[in-house]
Write an enzyme that holds these catalytic residues in place. Sequence first.
Site, PDB file in Angstrom:
ATOM      1  N   CYS A  31     -64.842 -30.041   1.582  1.00  0.00           N
ATOM      2  CA  CYS A  31     -64.506 -30.645   0.282  1.00  0.00           C
ATOM      3  C   CYS A  31     -65.707 -31.384  -0.319  1.00  0.00           C
ATOM      4  CB  CYS A  31     -63.338 -31.601   0.484  1.00  0.00           C
ATOM      5  SG  CYS A  31     -62.966 -32.662  -0.917  1.00  0.00           S
ATOM      6  N   CYS A  34     -65.108 -35.092  -0.756  1.00  0.00           N
ATOM      7  CA  CYS A  34     -65.183 -35.782   0.531  1.00  0.00           C
ATOM      8  C   CYS A  34     -66.635 -35.998   0.953  1.00  0.00           C
ATOM      9  CB  CYS A  34     -64.446 -34.977   1.603  1.00  0.00           C
ATOM     10  SG  CYS A  34     -62.709 -34.707   1.239  1.00  0.00           S
TER      11      CYS A  34
END
Length: 106
Positions: A31, A34
């Site tokens: 991600c 992230c």
Amino acid sequence: MTAPYASNQPERSTIDATPGLVALDFGANWCGYCRAAEPLIEQALADHPAARHIKVEDGPGRPLGRSFRIKLWPTVVVLKDGQEVARVVRPVDADAVRQVLAQAGA
């Protein structure tokens, strides 16, 4: 280099029984949000050495994330003695994480 999100998840009962301050960090290793937030979260947690940082890989059908109703990554849920105190979703700076840690009295 920081630790990746762990695919093996603790049970919710284990999290609920954990004493002290816990930063439960939900996300995924692939991600982009992230990855961008990772150093911000680490920077904020560096100010709280007593806090336990648990990185949990989340996704469809993952029971721990569903039990916390996680919708977006990363989401950092701050718990004190097993009780959710605050959370931050997709933090854009370390201060956002520091604020939720402060809500826990850290």
